[in-house]
Motif scaffolding. Structure first.
Motif, PDB file in Angstrom:
ATOM      1  N   ARG A 166       0.864  -1.182   0.000  1.00  0.00           N
ATOM      2  CA  ARG A 166       0.000   0.000   0.000  1.00  0.00           C
ATOM      3  C   ARG A 166       0.905   1.237   0.000  1.00  0.00           C
ATOM      4  O   ARG A 166       1.508   1.582   1.004  1.00  0.00           O
ATOM      5  N   PHE A 167       0.995   1.914  -1.145  1.00  0.00           N
ATOM      6  CA  PHE A 167       1.849   3.081  -1.279  1.00  0.00           C
ATOM      7  C   PHE A 167       1.216   4.316  -0.652  1.00  0.00           C
ATOM      8  O   PHE A 167       1.898   5.162  -0.086  1.00  0.00           O
ATOM      9  N   THR A 168      -0.090   4.451  -0.804  1.00  0.00           N
ATOM     10  CA  THR A 168      -0.843   5.584  -0.246  1.00  0.00           C
ATOM     11  C   THR A 168      -2.165   5.036   0.293  1.00  0.00           C
ATOM     12  O   THR A 168      -2.525   3.880   0.020  1.00  0.00           O
ATOM     13  N   PRO A 169      -2.923   5.849   1.006  1.00  0.00           N
ATOM     14  CA  PRO A 169      -4.240   5.391   1.465  1.00  0.00           C
ATOM     15  C   PRO A 169      -5.180   5.008   0.318  1.00  0.00           C
ATOM     16  O   PRO A 169      -6.174   4.297   0.542  1.00  0.00           O
ATOM     17  N   ARG A 170      -4.883   5.460  -0.887  1.00  0.00           N
ATOM     18  CA  ARG A 170      -5.741   5.188  -2.034  1.00  0.00           C
ATOM     19  C   ARG A 170      -5.283   3.981  -2.848  1.00  0.00           C
ATOM     20  O   ARG A 170      -5.903   3.643  -3.858  1.00  0.00           O
ATOM     21  N   THR A 171      -4.194   3.335  -2.447  1.00  0.00           N
ATOM     22  CA  THR A 171      -3.726   2.146  -3.158  1.00  0.00           C
ATOM     23  C   THR A 171      -4.669   0.984  -2.883  1.00  0.00           C
ATOM     24  O   THR A 171      -4.875   0.611  -1.725  1.00  0.00           O
ATOM     25  N   GLY A 195      -3.838   8.972  -7.348  1.00  0.00           N
ATOM     26  CA  GLY A 195      -3.202   8.965  -6.037  1.00  0.00           C
ATOM     27  C   GLY A 195      -2.875   7.598  -5.496  1.00  0.00           C
ATOM     28  O   GLY A 195      -2.705   7.433  -4.286  1.00  0.00           O
ATOM     29  N   THR A 196      -2.740   6.608  -6.361  1.00  0.00           N
ATOM     30  CA  THR A 196      -2.525   5.241  -5.883  1.00  0.00           C
ATOM     31  C   THR A 196      -1.073   4.916  -5.587  1.00  0.00           C
ATOM     32  O   THR A 196      -0.784   3.961  -4.864  1.00  0.00           O
ATOM     33  N   ILE A 197      -0.150   5.681  -6.162  1.00  0.00           N
ATOM     34  CA  ILE A 197       1.256   5.455  -5.838  1.00  0.00           C
ATOM     35  C   ILE A 197       1.895   6.701  -5.227  1.00  0.00           C
ATOM     36  O   ILE A 197       2.823   6.619  -4.457  1.00  0.00           O
ATOM     37  N   GLU A 198       1.367   7.875  -5.591  1.00  0.00           N
ATOM     38  CA  GLU A 198       1.708   9.147  -4.961  1.00  0.00           C
ATOM     39  C   GLU A 198       0.445   9.992  -4.953  1.00  0.00           C
ATOM     40  O   GLU A 198      -0.212  10.133  -5.991  1.00  0.00           O
ATOM     41  N   THR A 199       0.113  10.533  -3.814  1.00  0.00           N
ATOM     42  CA  THR A 199      -1.173  11.230  -3.686  1.00  0.00           C
ATOM     43  C   THR A 199      -1.293  12.438  -4.605  1.00  0.00           C
ATOM     44  O   THR A 199      -2.400  12.856  -4.929  1.00  0.00           O
TER      45      THR A 199
END
Length: 271
Positions: A166-171, A195-199
């Protein structure tokens, strides 16, 4: 990278282990560090590194550390899989860049990771962690989701069965939800990852097909998430991907008119 628990048997395996010790975060290593990372005795490391340096595959800096040499880069640039894709893709990638002045990327699925073959970036483009020659997890990137959606079922199963970072909360890391996303990508012909790897970054990606119409690569445009209008970018990315596919000889892309490509992604796109 943890040290190897077994000593590579053949000379070739030892040389590969030494080259494999270098990473983006460890691009300069001492003999001791190379010995520790490969599990090779220091004497063997000294001898083999000397041979690699003599052949230009490694270079020794003034600080005593070793780095990948230009000779290895020269050899790697001859890789046929990357050359054909990159040469076919570059005119279309350049068009996409002129339309967006953001990151434009070309990637393939190598094993269970995304390998980036090319990237064109603007000076003020959003900050991202991908790089040419770098690898990232496919479930968290736009190009990766596209490539995974069209990968063989056994490859999908292996990747989704492994621990997903999980890279970000959206991954998204739930296999069931990822399978739904992959099905949507196959249906729609593109992927939007926000925002899945950088928000701060949003990616729009589409598949590139080869002579047998199988997906051989993916391209993407990465833009600032806060100001992006992805639906405005999708047609240009799809048109560019189809243009590359046509050059590669994909039957499904042969009827795409040249004027569609030019009119679609030579114009400036709102971001």
């Amino acid at each position: 990278m943890p040290p190897r628990t077994t000593d590579p048997v053949s000379v070739g395996a030892r040389l590969i282990a030494l080259l494999d010790a270098f990473t983006a975060r460890a691009s300069a290593l001492t003999l001791s560090e190379l010995s520790r990372r490969t599990g090779l005795p220091l004497t063997s490391t000294h001898r083999l590194v000397g041979e690699l340096a003599a052949g230009g595959l490694l270079e020794r800096g003034d600080d005593g550390r070793y780095r990948i040499g230009l000779r290895l880069w020269e050899i790697a640039s001859l890789a046929s899989r990357g050359i054909g894709l990159r040469e076919s893709a570059m005119p279309f990638l350049e068009d996409l860049y002129e339309a967006t002045h953001q990151h434009v990327q070309l990637a393939v699925l190598e094993g269970h990771e995304v390998l980036y073959l090319e990237r064109i970036s603007g000076r003020d483009a959003v900050s991202i962690i991908s790089r040419v020659g770098g690898r990232l997890a496919p479930h968290a990137t736009g190009v990766g989701v596209v490539l995974l959606a069209h990968a063989p079922v056994e490859v999908q199963d292996a990747i989704l069965a492994a621990p997903l970072r999980r890279f970000t909360p959206r991954t998204e890391t739930r296999p069931s939800e990822l399978r739904r996303i992959l099905a949507d990508v196959r249906r729609d012909g593109y992927a939007i990852t926000d925002g899945t790897i950088e928000t701060v970054a949003l990616s729009v990606a589409a598949p590139v097909r080869g002579p047998d119409d199988s997906v051989v690569a993916a391209i993407s445009v990465v833009v600032p998430a806060e100001s992006a209008q992805p639906r405005e970018i999708v047609p240009a990315v799809i048109a560019a991907a189809r243009g590359i596919s046509r050059v590669l000889g994909a039957p499904s892309s042969q009827r795409l008119a040249r004027t569609v490509r030019r009119e679609t992604h030579r114009r400036d796109l709102p971001l």
